[in-house]
Design a protein around this motif. Structure first.
Motif, PDB file in Angstrom:
ATOM      1  N   HIS A 140       7.467 -41.086 -45.200  1.00 33.14           N
ATOM      2  CA  HIS A 140       8.202 -41.181 -46.470  1.00 33.14           C
ATOM      3  C   HIS A 140       9.338 -42.184 -46.395  1.00 33.14           C
ATOM      4  CE1 HIS A 140       5.616 -37.985 -47.402  1.00 33.14           C
ATOM      5  NE2 HIS A 140       6.173 -37.172 -46.535  1.00 33.14           N
ATOM      6  N   GLN A 141       9.886 -42.361 -45.192  1.00 35.80           N
ATOM      7  CA  GLN A 141      10.928 -43.375 -45.054  1.00 35.80           C
ATOM      8  C   GLN A 141      10.315 -44.772 -45.059  1.00 35.80           C
ATOM      9  OE1 GLN A 141      13.932 -42.256 -42.426  1.00 35.80           O
ATOM     10  NE2 GLN A 141      14.954 -44.223 -42.408  1.00 35.80           N
ATOM     11  N   VAL A 142       9.151 -44.912 -44.415  1.00 34.29           N
ATOM     12  CA  VAL A 142       8.441 -46.195 -44.443  1.00 34.29           C
ATOM     13  C   VAL A 142       8.035 -46.520 -45.883  1.00 34.29           C
ATOM     14  CG1 VAL A 142       6.380 -47.428 -43.622  1.00 34.29           C
ATOM     15  CG2 VAL A 142       7.653 -45.941 -42.044  1.00 34.29           C
ATOM     16  N   THR A 162       7.098 -36.794 -52.616  1.00 38.00           N
ATOM     17  CA  THR A 162       8.068 -36.847 -53.723  1.00 38.00           C
ATOM     18  C   THR A 162       9.330 -37.627 -53.364  1.00 38.00           C
ATOM     19  OG1 THR A 162       8.931 -34.752 -52.930  1.00 38.00           O
ATOM     20  CG2 THR A 162       7.333 -34.655 -54.719  1.00 38.00           C
ATOM     21  N   MET A 163       9.557 -37.911 -52.089  1.00 38.40           N
ATOM     22  CA  MET A 163      10.759 -38.662 -51.719  1.00 38.40           C
ATOM     23  C   MET A 163      10.843 -39.997 -52.474  1.00 38.40           C
ATOM     24  SD  MET A 163      12.139 -39.326 -47.922  1.00 38.40           S
ATOM     25  CE  MET A 163      13.893 -39.592 -47.677  1.00 38.40           C
ATOM     26  N   ILE A 164       9.675 -40.587 -52.745  1.00 37.47           N
ATOM     27  CA  ILE A 164       9.635 -41.897 -53.411  1.00 37.47           C
ATOM     28  C   ILE A 164      10.124 -41.806 -54.854  1.00 37.47           C
ATOM     29  CG2 ILE A 164       7.262 -41.831 -54.307  1.00 37.47           C
ATOM     30  CD1 ILE A 164       8.835 -44.809 -52.406  1.00 37.47           C
ATOM     31  N   ALA A 206      16.979 -39.914 -52.817  1.00 42.63           N
ATOM     32  CA  ALA A 206      15.725 -39.710 -52.080  1.00 42.63           C
ATOM     33  C   ALA A 206      15.734 -38.358 -51.371  1.00 42.63           C
ATOM     34  CB  ALA A 206      15.519 -40.840 -51.076  1.00 42.63           C
ATOM     35  N   THR A 207      16.904 -37.939 -50.882  1.00 47.03           N
ATOM     36  CA  THR A 207      17.029 -36.630 -50.234  1.00 47.03           C
ATOM     37  C   THR A 207      16.729 -35.510 -51.232  1.00 47.03           C
ATOM     38  OG1 THR A 207      18.647 -37.460 -48.637  1.00 47.03           O
ATOM     39  CG2 THR A 207      18.663 -35.103 -49.034  1.00 47.03           C
ATOM     40  N   MET A 225      12.948 -32.891 -51.471  1.00 52.47           N
ATOM     41  CA  MET A 225      12.784 -31.437 -51.389  1.00 52.47           C
ATOM     42  C   MET A 225      12.163 -30.810 -52.636  1.00 52.47           C
ATOM     43  SD  MET A 225      15.763 -29.902 -48.898  1.00 52.47           S
ATOM     44  CE  MET A 225      15.069 -28.245 -48.871  1.00 52.47           C
ATOM     45  N   SER A 226      11.519 -31.630 -53.478  1.00 57.87           N
ATOM     46  CA  SER A 226      10.793 -31.081 -54.646  1.00 57.87           C
ATOM     47  C   SER A 226       9.873 -29.914 -54.275  1.00 57.87           C
ATOM     48  CB  SER A 226       9.959 -32.167 -55.326  1.00 57.87           C
ATOM     49  OG  SER A 226      10.780 -33.155 -55.874  1.00 57.87           O
TER      50      SER A 226
END
Length: 997
Positions: free
Chosen positions: A281-283, A312-314, A397-398, A402-403
């Protein structure tokens, strides 16, 4: 669904003459930006709408290339292409194709987006050109669904009626209408990616056996697979930990990695990012996320579905993305539209700003608790208000990440100036950022907080003043059980007292002060209830956020300067989400202080958050087990379900990275940070929490001076080159996979054995036994463990019989490519609570006909060998937690035909349907207990044998052999799901559709 294979044929034929995704995308030290090609003519058939979602291949051993499908500058006529693709189609299909291939019904709004200095960025479908006032009121997240439906409107997979449903969202969403959605791309990680590639390889074999073209099985949209779930924390507190853990990772997973590398070569359009590169998700956030695609001069919003729930982070970057099961993702890769219920959207207004010393993690745990309470399952959450402008992109993004923990499909932040700044920071070119801004402004998808805001309509509303957020952690067993830091000591003591449950351990009063003394490598050590034995800075949620990562470094620095030290028996680790984190921790000079406290970097991946925490020291493990200590783990992760982090840590708390360091220094969660000292400093003075906690200003200064654009550019140039261990893996070039029958990692699954072209049809369940009887909150971790393989389990027995040493068992997650192990691992969680066992905890059940107590797998096989169906009874939130396709595949292989629950988690329910299992819900106010069901009955579920006689969400009657009868709702939620059930699951459905084309 003709379009899919037709296009894949064309893609293969045209692959020599491709221009590219947007010209050519070259991963090299020179550029990571697409160079625009000449805009394509507007020839917008449905074929075009899939065809333009380019194909690509990437080899790490040679220069990387991106290329797309048909060269639209000189196509033969559409009709001719269709004839080439399917000369044998019948008249009915030809008529369908003729309709499909007709021009897009919305061609009139396909317009040019001019560049400020002349020329054009490309062409796009203009929402304002529809001149429909309802669009101005739509939430931004719904506008993305609308644009996708318009662009893909072919009168077949996506119709004008579908577009109208979305435009009329305010009225249609409450009615739970169904819409198709075609995401722009698919994201995988290796745990879920291996079974996806196994399934694709197996589908190729099935196509072959049925006499069709196996090359029809190819992703038609870009697929990015990041290998991040395999690294374990074997070596800690060492400068050499990264290299040592990666060597062990390759030893354990060489076969899986070689298989994925084969897949990246065998399948078109698949990019594999090698191990050691970062967390998926970070990439995705820093590198893969496009925000706006420019494909052959056609502009459209980026959107993504991923086989990891934290996709969902994106959403924090303004890209619509969410987690789906591996089964749904495979269908999306193969050009099937995703069928979804048009979601309600909760408007979450943020105002004010965070107080000094409050972190993004405190904010996300507060938001998670609020949204859980509000009830957002199956809904989008969209954040708005002036407070959003006060939050950095990393903080957004944080929250978006956590969605799944708050239950929403998405936690969406529309694109604004903060997003554009982040895109520049992470190395996207000025020209690309200009194109993104111009497109989103032109299509009313950009938020400008300097302008007056038009009121948008939401399904429901929430407000949070950021100034009210206070420092907190969550636990000890669920992410939404938030505890304010100042109440933590009292909360811990009530957990010791309370009966066993989400907030209870039932430790007798006289045993609560017990001290377990032991020797740790020759030095005296002790543990009490609440002692911290794992402190991990880990997971996608927080390790992409510079403010909390550098905050952790500042806590470590202040502690070192005051003479505090983390106890040596606490297993400390730091696993960043990308190499960028290492660069800024080094530049700030803070990594050396983290090292002094034992937080050496151990690898780049998920580690502790998914149970890859590695073993505890034997002396620590023995002290916990022999004294029945309730030991604690503190981690900066997003999941803390029981048995997930480590089998020996019964209490697991989610905390910000700086709090992880603070709790490691304190050595216990049984502390009031406001009143009690953390320890004694070098001058003999007591050191308090306030002495080591950095101010918001201190953190901001370090972020400003240490996080630089060049760090992102150099990191991502390096990952495309792979690493020596990855590059040395040799793989066959065949398009069909050669299955090794002796492999314990990759095994050909039995899904398509004896498959014919005729669907098996609808079926009910007759005289089924209850395999398991559950209460509430059974998670996918309970159903399909991802952690270690227990030494006495059926999976362990299987491995030992095949000559695998216990030290080489690896984790369930790493063996997801082998159905024989995963079937044995289904319901193998050591913390499983099954009512048939009358209070006993563990992975067993009662075989009803004989009364024997057996492992779940062994009982299931006994039922299967006798030809007896089984069902599962469950409570609320069945299947919550990670999106895990094995939580549906495993029960199917065990012979489970139906699950009857109070409610289901969204992804898990659709996965059950995808594997041909019937999901049913008790009527409101009813469950197994109120109906007097013990699980010892036999169950008959009467479903019509003709699928056309079943309607989504209809009621069915369930009879038991004891004379009890009750009504349930059958949870096939859409017509498409009924079709999957008719075909015995989504994958046989797709194969039959592709062969017919």
């Amino acid at each position: 669904m003709y379009i899919t294979s037709g296009t894949s044929t064309l893609l293969r034929r045209a692959s020599h003459s491709c221009s590219s995704r947007a010209g050519k995308r070259v991963f090299s030290s020179l550029s990571r930006e697409p160079v625009s090609s000449t805009p394509a003519p507007c020839n917008n058939s449905s074929l075009y709408s899939v065809g333009h979602q380019h194909h690509r291949s990437l080899s790490y051993l040679s220069a990387a290339r991106w290329s797309h499908g048909v060269d639209w500058k000189s196509p033969p006529s559409l009709a001719a292409q269709i004839r080439i693709a399917s000369a044998s189609s019948d008249n009915l299909l030809h008529r369908k194709i003729a309709t499909m291939a007709s021009e897009n019904a919305f061609k009139g709004i396909f317009t040019s987006l001019p560049k400020p200095g002349g020329g054009e960025f490309g062409k796009f479908y203009s929402l304002p050109a529809l001149n429909d006032p309802r669009i101005d009121k739509l939430p931004y997240s719904i506008r993305i669904l609308l644009e996708s439906a318009i662009r893909n409107c072919d009168g077949f997979q996506v119709t004008k009626e579908d577009v109208e449903k979305i435009i009329d969202w305010e009225n249609t969403a409450p009615k739970q209408v169904e819409i198709p959605f075609k995401p722009a791309r698919v994201l995988l990680q290796d745990f879920t990616g291996v079974p996806a590639v196994v399934d694709l390889a197996c589908m190729r074999d099935a196509m072959n056996k049925l006499g069709s073209d196996s090359n029809k099985i190819n992703p038609l949209v870009p697929v990015d697979l990041v290998i991040d779930h395999s690294v374990q924390v074997d070596v800690t507190r060492s400068e050499n930990a990264v290299q040592a853990n990666m060597e062990l990772e390759f030893q354990r997973n060489k076969e899986r990695f070689a298989f994925l590398k084969w897949g990246s070569n065998a399948f078109q359009n698949m990019l594999v990012v090698p191990p050691g590169s970062g967390i998926v998700h970070q990439v995705n956030l820093e590198y893969l996320g496009r925000v706006v695609f420019n494909t052959d001069g056609v502009l459209y919003p980026d959107s993504v579905v991923g086989t990891d729930s934290h996709t969902t982070m994106i959403d924090g970057l303004g890209v619509a993305g969410w987690g789906v099961g591996g089964i749904e993702a495979e269908a999306a890769m193969l050009g099937q539209p995703m069928s979804m219920v048009l979601p309600g959207v909760v408007g979450f207004k943020l105002s004010g700003k965070l107080r000094d010393g409050v972190t993004a993690t405190d904010l996300v745990l507060t938001v998670t608790q609020m949204l859980r309470k509000h009830g957002v399952v199956g809904k989008f959450v969209e954040f708005y208000g002036e407070g959003v402008g006060e939050i950095s992109l990393a903080d957004r993004a944080t929250i978006a990440n956590m969605s799944p923990e708050y239950g929403a499909t998405m936690g969406f932040f529309p694109v604004d100036h903060v997003t554009l700044q982040y895109l520049k920071l992470t190395g996207r070119s000025d020209e690309t950022v200009a194109m993104i801004e111009a497109y989103l402004r032109a299509n009313k998808m950009f938020v400008d907080y300097s302008e007056p805001q038009q009121e948008r309509v939401y399904s429901s509303y929430l407000n949070l003043d950021l100034a009210n957020v206070e420092p907190c952690i969550s636990g000890p067993k669920r992410p939404h059980d938030r505890v304010p830091l100042k109440e933590m000591k009292a909360d811990w003591h009530s957990c010791l007292d309370n009966k066993v449950g989400f907030k209870g351990f039932a430790v007798p009063k006289e045993a609560q002060e017990k001290v377990a003394k032991f020797s740790f490598h020759g030095q005296p050590a002790e543990l009490k209830h609440g002692s911290v034995v794992i402190a991990a800075i880990t997971s996608c949620t927080n390790t992409s956020n510079p403010s909390v990562m550098l905050g952790a470094g500042l806590v470590a620095k202040k502690a070192c300067e005051l003479g505090l030290k983390v106890k040596p028996w606490i297993k400390t680790s730091l696993a960043p989400g990308s190499g960028v984190v290492t660069k800024y921790l080094e530049k700030s000079g803070l990594q050396k202080f983290l090292n002094e406290q034992g937080f050496h970097i151990v690898g780049y991946g998920c580690t502790t958050c998914i149970g890859n925490s590695g073993e505890l020291d034997e002396s620590v493990g023995a002290a916990i087990s022999e004294n029945d200590i309730v030991a604690a783990a503190v981690l900066s992760g997003n999941r803390n379900f029981e048995g997930r982090v480590h089998p020996l840590t019964r209490a697991n708390y989610l905390a910000s990275p700086p709090l992880v360091v603070a709790y490691a220094l304190a050595g216990t969660v049984d502390i009031d940070f406001e009143k009690e000292p953390i320890g004694v400093g070098k001058d003999g003075k007591e050191v308090y929490f306030r002495d080591i906690w950095p101010s918001t200003e201190e953190v901001a200064e370090v972020v400003q001076s240490s996080v630089l654009p060049d760090m992102f550019k150099s990191t991502y140039e390096a990952i495309t080159k792979g690493n020596p261990m990855w590059n040395q893996l040799s793989v066959p070039s065949a398009k069909l996979y050669s299955w090794d029958p002796n492999s314990t990692y990759i095994h050909e699954p039995p899904y398509f054995k004896n498959m014919t072209m005729d669907p098996p049809g609808s079926h009910g369940v007759k005289d089924a036994y209850c395999l398991l009887n559950f209460g509430d909150s059974i998670t996918t971790d309970h159903i399909s463990p991802a952690g270690s393989i227990h030494k006495d389990s059926p999976a362990a027995k299987f491995l030992i019989e095949r000559g695998v040493d216990r030290k080489d068992f690896n984790s369930y997650g790493s063996r997801r490519g082998n159905d024989e192990i995963m079937a044995r691992g289904t319901f193998a969680n050591i913390r499983l609570v099954n009512k048939l066992l009358n209070g006993e905890v563990g992975p067993k059940t009662v075989h009803i006909p004989t009364g024997e107590k057996l492992y779940v797998f062994d009982a299931a096989m006994k039922y299967k060998s006798s030809g007896q169906d089984t069902i599962i009874l469950a409570g609320a939130e069945y299947g919550s937690g990670s999106s895990r396709d094995w939580a549906a595949k495993g029960p199917m292989l065990l012979g489970v035909k139906a699950v009857i629950a109070k409610s289901f988690e969204r992804i898990h329910r659709s996965n059950l349907v995808g594997m041909g299992i019937i999901p049913l819900c008790f009527k409101p106010g009813e469950d197994a207990d109120t109906l007097g069901l013990t699980g010892h009955e036999r169950y008959t579920i009467d479903l019509p044998s003709n699928i056309s006689d079943i309607r989504p969400g209809q009621d069915v009657t369930i009879q038991t052999d004891t004379g009890k009868q009750f009504t349930c709702t059958v949870r096939f939620d859409t017509e498409v799901e009924l079709a999957y059930f008719n075909h015995g699951g989504i994958l046989p459905y797709v194969i039959r559709q592709l062969i017919k084309q």
